[in-house]
Design a protein around this motif. Structure first.
Motif, PDB file in Angstrom:
ATOM      1  N   ALA A  43       5.771 -10.417 -57.961  1.00  0.00           N
ATOM      2  CA  ALA A  43       5.159  -9.392 -58.813  1.00  0.00           C
ATOM      3  C   ALA A  43       6.162  -8.864 -59.830  1.00  0.00           C
ATOM      4  N   ASP A  44       5.639  -8.474 -60.980  1.00  0.00           N
ATOM      5  CA  ASP A  44       6.448  -7.865 -62.035  1.00  0.00           C
ATOM      6  C   ASP A  44       5.537  -6.962 -62.862  1.00  0.00           C
ATOM      7  N   GLN A  45       5.719  -5.674 -62.726  1.00  0.00           N
ATOM      8  CA  GLN A  45       4.856  -4.717 -63.404  1.00  0.00           C
ATOM      9  C   GLN A  45       5.079  -4.698 -64.919  1.00  0.00           C
ATOM     10  N   THR A  46       6.221  -5.207 -65.337  1.00  0.00           N
ATOM     11  CA  THR A  46       6.508  -5.184 -66.774  1.00  0.00           C
ATOM     12  C   THR A  46       5.925  -6.375 -67.500  1.00  0.00           C
ATOM     13  N   ALA A  47       5.559  -7.420 -66.747  1.00  0.00           N
ATOM     14  CA  ALA A  47       5.022  -8.635 -67.364  1.00  0.00           C
ATOM     15  C   ALA A  47       3.510  -8.582 -67.340  1.00  0.00           C
ATOM     16  N   ARG A  48       2.908  -8.243 -68.463  1.00  0.00           N
ATOM     17  CA  ARG A  48       1.460  -8.154 -68.562  1.00  0.00           C
ATOM     18  C   ARG A  48       1.016  -8.742 -69.899  1.00  0.00           C
ATOM     19  N   GLY A  49      -0.273  -9.028 -69.944  1.00  0.00           N
ATOM     20  CA  GLY A  49      -0.821  -9.580 -71.173  1.00  0.00           C
ATOM     21  C   GLY A  49      -0.673 -11.082 -71.220  1.00  0.00           C
ATOM     22  N   ALA A  50      -0.104 -11.623 -72.254  1.00  0.00           N
ATOM     23  CA  ALA A  50       0.034 -13.077 -72.447  1.00  0.00           C
ATOM     24  C   ALA A  50       1.205 -13.599 -71.619  1.00  0.00           C
ATOM     25  N   ASP A 108       4.113 -29.140 -42.828  1.00  0.00           N
ATOM     26  CA  ASP A 108       4.591 -29.886 -43.995  1.00  0.00           C
ATOM     27  C   ASP A 108       4.751 -29.004 -45.229  1.00  0.00           C
ATOM     28  N   ASP A 109       4.191 -27.822 -45.204  1.00  0.00           N
ATOM     29  CA  ASP A 109       4.280 -26.931 -46.365  1.00  0.00           C
ATOM     30  C   ASP A 109       5.539 -26.077 -46.364  1.00  0.00           C
ATOM     31  N   SER A 110       6.356 -26.203 -45.326  1.00  0.00           N
ATOM     32  CA  SER A 110       7.601 -25.418 -45.286  1.00  0.00           C
ATOM     33  C   SER A 110       8.547 -25.918 -46.371  1.00  0.00           C
ATOM     34  N   GLY A 111       9.363 -25.010 -46.909  1.00  0.00           N
ATOM     35  CA  GLY A 111      10.308 -25.371 -47.960  1.00  0.00           C
ATOM     36  C   GLY A 111      10.626 -24.194 -48.855  1.00  0.00           C
ATOM     37  N   LEU A 112      11.270 -24.492 -49.984  1.00  0.00           N
ATOM     38  CA  LEU A 112      11.685 -23.467 -50.931  1.00  0.00           C
ATOM     39  C   LEU A 112      10.663 -23.384 -52.065  1.00  0.00           C
ATOM     40  N   TYR A 113      10.094 -22.188 -52.267  1.00  0.00           N
ATOM     41  CA  TYR A 113       9.084 -21.974 -53.305  1.00  0.00           C
ATOM     42  C   TYR A 113       9.694 -21.159 -54.447  1.00  0.00           C
ATOM     43  N   SER A 114       9.207 -21.453 -55.648  1.00  0.00           N
ATOM     44  CA  SER A 114       9.688 -20.758 -56.842  1.00  0.00           C
ATOM     45  C   SER A 114       8.506 -20.182 -57.613  1.00  0.00           C
ATOM     46  N   CYS A 115       8.657 -18.944 -58.010  1.00  0.00           N
ATOM     47  CA  CYS A 115       7.663 -18.268 -58.848  1.00  0.00           C
ATOM     48  C   CYS A 115       8.330 -17.926 -60.178  1.00  0.00           C
ATOM     49  N   LEU A 116       7.920 -18.631 -61.244  1.00  0.00           N
ATOM     50  CA  LEU A 116       8.496 -18.429 -62.574  1.00  0.00           C
ATOM     51  C   LEU A 116       7.486 -17.694 -63.456  1.00  0.00           C
ATOM     52  N   ILE A 117       7.914 -16.536 -64.007  1.00  0.00           N
ATOM     53  CA  ILE A 117       7.076 -15.730 -64.882  1.00  0.00           C
ATOM     54  C   ILE A 117       7.618 -15.871 -66.297  1.00  0.00           C
ATOM     55  N   GLU A 118       6.760 -16.312 -67.224  1.00  0.00           N
ATOM     56  CA  GLU A 118       7.135 -16.491 -68.615  1.00  0.00           C
ATOM     57  C   GLU A 118       6.218 -15.657 -69.510  1.00  0.00           C
ATOM     58  N   GLN A 119       6.825 -15.115 -70.552  1.00  0.00           N
ATOM     59  CA  GLN A 119       6.062 -14.312 -71.505  1.00  0.00           C
ATOM     60  C   GLN A 119       6.565 -14.637 -72.910  1.00  0.00           C
ATOM     61  N   GLN A 120       5.614 -15.009 -73.743  1.00  0.00           N
ATOM     62  CA  GLN A 120       5.925 -15.429 -75.116  1.00  0.00           C
ATOM     63  C   GLN A 120       6.933 -16.568 -75.111  1.00  0.00           C
ATOM     64  N   GLU A 121       6.629 -17.568 -74.200  1.00  0.00           N
ATOM     65  CA  GLU A 121       7.410 -18.793 -74.083  1.00  0.00           C
ATOM     66  C   GLU A 121       8.862 -18.532 -73.694  1.00  0.00           C
ATOM     67  N   ARG A 122       9.116 -17.419 -73.115  1.00  0.00           N
ATOM     68  CA  ARG A 122      10.473 -17.098 -72.672  1.00  0.00           C
ATOM     69  C   ARG A 122      10.438 -16.679 -71.219  1.00  0.00           C
ATOM     70  N   LYS A 123      11.478 -17.069 -70.482  1.00  0.00           N
ATOM     71  CA  LYS A 123      11.572 -16.743 -69.055  1.00  0.00           C
ATOM     72  C   LYS A 123      11.713 -15.246 -68.872  1.00  0.00           C
ATOM     73  N   GLN A 124      10.762 -14.701 -68.102  1.00  0.00           N
ATOM     74  CA  GLN A 124      10.785 -13.277 -67.822  1.00  0.00           C
ATOM     75  C   GLN A 124      11.467 -12.996 -66.490  1.00  0.00           C
ATOM     76  N   ARG A 125      11.080 -13.793 -65.489  1.00  0.00           N
ATOM     77  CA  ARG A 125      11.654 -13.593 -64.150  1.00  0.00           C
ATOM     78  C   ARG A 125      11.405 -14.843 -63.310  1.00  0.00           C
ATOM     79  N   GLU A 126      12.336 -15.119 -62.363  1.00  0.00           N
ATOM     80  CA  GLU A 126      12.179 -16.245 -61.426  1.00  0.00           C
ATOM     81  C   GLU A 126      12.561 -15.771 -60.031  1.00  0.00           C
ATOM     82  N   ARG A 127      11.684 -16.053 -59.090  1.00  0.00           N
ATOM     83  CA  ARG A 127      11.882 -15.582 -57.721  1.00  0.00           C
ATOM     84  C   ARG A 127      11.799 -16.771 -56.766  1.00  0.00           C
ATOM     85  N   PHE A 128      12.778 -16.887 -55.814  1.00  0.00           N
ATOM     86  CA  PHE A 128      12.833 -17.980 -54.846  1.00  0.00           C
ATOM     87  C   PHE A 128      12.518 -17.436 -53.448  1.00  0.00           C
TER      88      PHE A 128
END
Length: 414
Positions: A43-50, A108-128
């Protein structure tokens, strides 16, 4: 235009993830029970809209990132690593800033997951997030038979996850557990009763990013009083033969349920020697060769604490080649050889005796016939005949009679 833009976004995201294959740390650890709903929070409260969200996964021990789910404010795309149950927790994420992923994981679904948040084609946040999957086994399966031994087994995958597991019984009673390689953390409750029914708790403490998180999972156990445990499948016999003895071993696995084990012979008056190599086994020894007295049915009787008796029988027989006493074999063979010889000798003796008897009778008859008057000669010719000459007045009745009379005459002269 939108399709090309989405392709550009996915390509850019893959490039970003490929450059992060050296990840050895994660922001959070989540332990989920297999087949139960789980949520990976992002979650990221600052990343909204596009905004654009990309969820990916990388199995531990590999360098390959695979797309799970990708979405923007206009489109949503599922990757090759996606499952039917995978979805965004909040589909209105562009307004709420909640980009969490929910699904029902398997091992089989165990492993490392990544959540990448992008806004205006730029990386906003990445969480592992490291996802570990817990598997729980209840043996025997509920409803558990009364008086049986309850086994609770818990295991976390992957094995590289630093986690500690312990079991808590109803009433917040800590249970003694044992960690076994390739099996998991095992706890036992022997002689389970209906009062032991309830919710058992599997406590998993996992470490990540220098901190630990405690996860608790309820495991409901019900005990069926009408279903009493049986152990007829507890027990089996192992026979071991040596040069001078035969050992019958009785092995049983439910050692905690056993009250007494004993070997018996079908002839109850026989007292069998018994020994044990340790818990769960009892043996008796028979001397070889097996005789008619030692042969028969040997039964291992296992008496359980619940009053049930389990029996398994092993038949011991006399070997076929030893069923006849060896000392009698030579005399029997000689007797079988003498039978035809004796019969032949008796036959010869009988034949000779008959031959001698027949010859004596013939001679006696011949002598008597020689002394008797010849019925074919004239008495007057007997006195008139000169010495050295023989005159016979034969009156044969047939050709054979002539030769018979001549043979008798020659016999008389001799």
């Amino acid at each position: 235009m939108e399709s090309g833009f989405l392709t550009f976004i996915l390509t850019f995201s893959f490039a970003v993830y490929s450059s992060r294959t050296d990840i050895t740390d994660w922001d959070d650890v989540v332990v989920a029970r297999e087949g139960m709903p789980a949520t990976l929070v992002c979650a990221d409260q600052t990343a909204r809209g596009a905004v654009t969200i990309n969820w990916k996964v990388r199995s531990l021990g590999t360098d390959e990132w695979r797309l799970v789910l990708s979405a923007s404010e206009k489109t949503e795309f599922s990757g090759g690593a996606s499952k039917p149950s995978m979805r965004f927790t909040d589909h209105n994420f562009k307004d709420t800033g909640n980009f969490s992923l929910s699904f029902q994981p398997s091992v089989d679904d165990s492993g490392l997951y990544s959540c990448l948040i992008e806004q205006q084609e730029r990386k906003q946040r990445e969480r592992f997030i490291l996802l570990a999957v817990l598997t729980v086994s209840v043996i025997p399966a509920p409803p558990v038979p009364q008086n049986s031994t309850l086994r609770l087994i818990a295991r976390v995958t992957p094995n590289s996850v630093s986690a500690k597991i312990r079991w808590v019984a109803p009433g917040v009673i800590s249970m003694k557990s044992e960690k076994k390689t390739n099996v998991g953390t095992v706890t036992k409750l022997p002689q389970i009763q209906t009062s032991d029914s309830g919710s058992y708790v599997c406590m998993v403490q996992a470490w990540g990013n220098s901190r630990s998180t405690l996860f608790a999972f309820n495991v409901d156990v019900t005990v069926n009083a009408d279903k009493v445990a049986t152990f007829t499948n507890i027990t089996h016999v192992k026979t071991t033969q040596y040069s001078s003895r035969l050992v019958l071993g009785c092995l049983y696995t439910e050692r905690s349920q056993a009250r007494m084990a004993v070997w018996k012979h079908h002839n109850t008056s026989r007292q069998l020697p018994m020994s044990s190599n340790g818990p769960g086994s009892i043996s008796t020894t028979l001397h070889l060769p097996i005789t008619r007295d030692t042969a028969g049915n040997y039964t291992c009787s296992l008496q359980l604490k619940n009053g049930q008796v389990v029996r398994v029988t092993q038949a011991v027989t006399v070997p076929p080649e030893e069923s006849v006493t060896p000392s009698l074999l030579p005399s029997l063979s000689a007797l079988l050889l003498l039978v035809p010889l004796v019969a032949a000798a008796v036959g010869v003796l009988l034949w000779r005796q008959k031959h001698i008897s027949d010859h004596g009778i013939e001679q006696s008859l011949s002598v008597q016939s020689c002394e008797a008057e010849n019925i074919y000669e004239d008495p007057r010719d007997r006195q008139a005949a000169p010495q050295g000459s023989v005159y016979m007045d034969l009156k044969p009745r047939g050709e054979d009679d002539v030769y018979k009379e001549l043979e008798r005459y020659e016999l008389c002269q001799s």
